[in-house]
Enzyme design. Structure first.
Site, PDB file in Angstrom:
ATOM      1  N   ASP A  73      -6.001  -3.783  -1.871  1.00 54.60           N
ATOM      2  CA  ASP A  73      -4.930  -3.393  -0.948  1.00 54.60           C
ATOM      3  C   ASP A  73      -4.231  -4.599  -0.307  1.00 54.60           C
ATOM      4  O   ASP A  73      -4.881  -5.471   0.273  1.00 54.60           O
ATOM      5  CB  ASP A  73      -5.525  -2.510   0.143  1.00 54.60           C
ATOM      6  CG  ASP A  73      -4.485  -1.724   0.904  1.00 54.60           C
ATOM      7  OD1 ASP A  73      -3.621  -2.344   1.539  1.00 54.60           O
ATOM      8  OD2 ASP A  73      -4.530  -0.483   0.852  1.00 54.60           O
ATOM      9  N   SER A  79       0.831  -1.200   0.000  1.00 55.24           N
ATOM     10  CA  SER A  79       0.000   0.000   0.000  1.00 55.24           C
ATOM     11  C   SER A  79       0.871   1.258   0.000  1.00 55.24           C
ATOM     12  O   SER A  79       1.667   1.451  -0.909  1.00 55.24           O
ATOM     13  CB  SER A  79      -0.963  -0.054   1.187  1.00 55.24           C
ATOM     14  OG  SER A  79      -2.027   0.849   1.031  1.00 55.24           O
TER      15      SER A  79
END
Length: 294
Positions: A164, A50
Site C-alpha cells: 500500500d 490506495s
C-alpha cells in the site's frame, strides 16, 4: 517592413488531483469528481494512492461519473480479494485486478485519456514506487492497494514486493506535480481521523490512535505541497464500511462545493488580479523553450 507581433495567449495552469488512500472512505473521492465535472473544473492529470488509485484510475480510464457512482455504492470487499494460504497475508487481491480489467474502459497506462500515476511502497527499501506512463493499470492499482498484513504483497517485474502506497505518500501531491500539474488539488479523506473510536480504552485503542497520529503527521508535508486541500467530513465512518457508499459520496460532494469558487479563482483569476507568480514563471519557461520563428 514591420512584422506584426502577437501577445502570447494566456494559458490556464495545468490542474492535477492527488487522491488519498482511505479504504472505503475513498468513495468520497467520487463525490468530489462529480462536482468538478458538473462545474467544468479541468482535470489534466491524477495521482492516486490506495483507494485514491482505484477511483482516480477509473476516472483517468474514462469511466463516467454515473458509472463511478454505481461503483462506489455497489463495490464490496469480496470484489477485491480472496483468502490465501500465503504466510505474507490473509488475502490475495488478484480479484481487484480482474475487477479493473472487467469494468474500466481501458486497462493500460498507454491508453488512458488522462495521465495517471499510482503510488505503492517498496516493502524492502521503504521507498515510494510511482507507476505511470506505460504498463498494466490493473497491476499498479493492485500494488497501491495492497494493505500490509491483509493483502499479500504484489511482486513487480523487478522482483520488488509492493504494498500500500499510503505508508509513504498517503496524499500523492508530489506525484501529481511530477505529472506536470501546476495547480494540485488534494483530497484527504483521513483528515477527520477516527472519530468513531473515541478515547482509547485499551492497548489496541492506543495503538490505533498512535498509527492515525503518525499518518496525519506524515501527511502534513503532502498537504503543504498542494494548492488546495479538500477534506470530506468522514471521520465518523470506519475504513471498512463499504456499505455506506451513498453517505460517503454526499460527503465528497459537500466538501468540494465548499471550495469550488476558490478553485475556479485559482485556475482563472480575473484580469484585474495579478497572475500568481508560480504560474507566470511556468508559462514563461514554457514560452522560452519554444523554437524561435524567423
Amino acid at each position: 517592413m514591420w512584422r506584426k507581433t502577437t501577445v502570447p495567449k494566456f494559458e490556464r495552469p495545468r490542474v492535477g488531483l492527488a487522491l488519498s488512500g482511505g479504504a472505503a472512505r475513498g468513495v468520497a473521492h467520487i463525490g468530489v469528481l462529480k462536482v468538478f465535472v458538473e462545474q467544468g473544473v479541468p482535470i489534466d492529470c491524477i495521482a492516486g494512492t490506495s483507494a485514491g488509485a482505484l477511483v482516480g484510475g477509473a476516472f483517468a480510464a474514462g469511466m463516467s461519473i454515473a458509472k463511478l457512482e454505481e461503483l462506489g455504492q455497489n463495490l464490496r470487499w469480496r470484489d477485491m480479494g480472496k483468502m490465501t494460504l500465503s504466510r505474507l497475508g490473509i488475502q490475495s487481491n488478484v480479484r481487484m485486478g480482474d475487477y479493473v480489467r472487467a469494468h474500466f474502459p481501458v486497462a493500460r497506462f498507454e491508453q488512458l485519456p488522462v495521465p495517471f500515476a499510482a503510488v505503492a511502497t517498496d516493502l524492502h527499501s521503504g521507498k515510494a514506487v510511482v507507476m505511470s506512463g506505460e504498463g498494466d493499470l490493473a497491476f499498479a492499482i493492485r500494488a497501491s492497494c495492497a494493505l500490509p498484513g491483509w493483502y499479500v504483497p504484489v511482486i513487480d517485474a523487478e522482483g520488488r514486493q509492493l504494498i500500500d502506497g499510503g505508508l509513504v505518500a498517503n496524499i500523492p501531491s508530489a506525484a501529481a506535480r511530477a505529472l506536470g500539474a501546476e495547480i494540485v488539488i488534494a483530497v484527504d479523506v483521513n483528515a477527520g481521523g477516527a472519530a468513531f473510536l473515541g478515547p482509547p480504552q485499551s492497548v489496541i485503542g492506543v495503538l490505533l490512535q498512535s498509527i492515525i497520529l503518525v499518518q496525519r503527521t506524515a501527511a502534513t508535508h503532502q498537504r503543504q505541497i498542494a494548492d488546495v486541500v479538500i477534506s470530506p467530513k468522514v471521520g465518523h465512518i470506519r475504513w471498512d464500511e463499504m456499505a455506506r457508499g451513498a453517505e460517503l459520496l454526499a460527503a465528497g460532494e459537500e466538501a468540494a462545493r465548499e471550495v469550488i469558487d476558490q478553485i475556479k479563482l485559482l485556475i482563472n483569476p480575473p484580469p484585474e488580479l495579478p497572475v500568481p507568480p508560480r504560474w507566470s514563471l511556468l508559462r514563461r519557461l514554457r514560452r522560452d523553450k519554444q523554437p524561435a520563428h524567423s
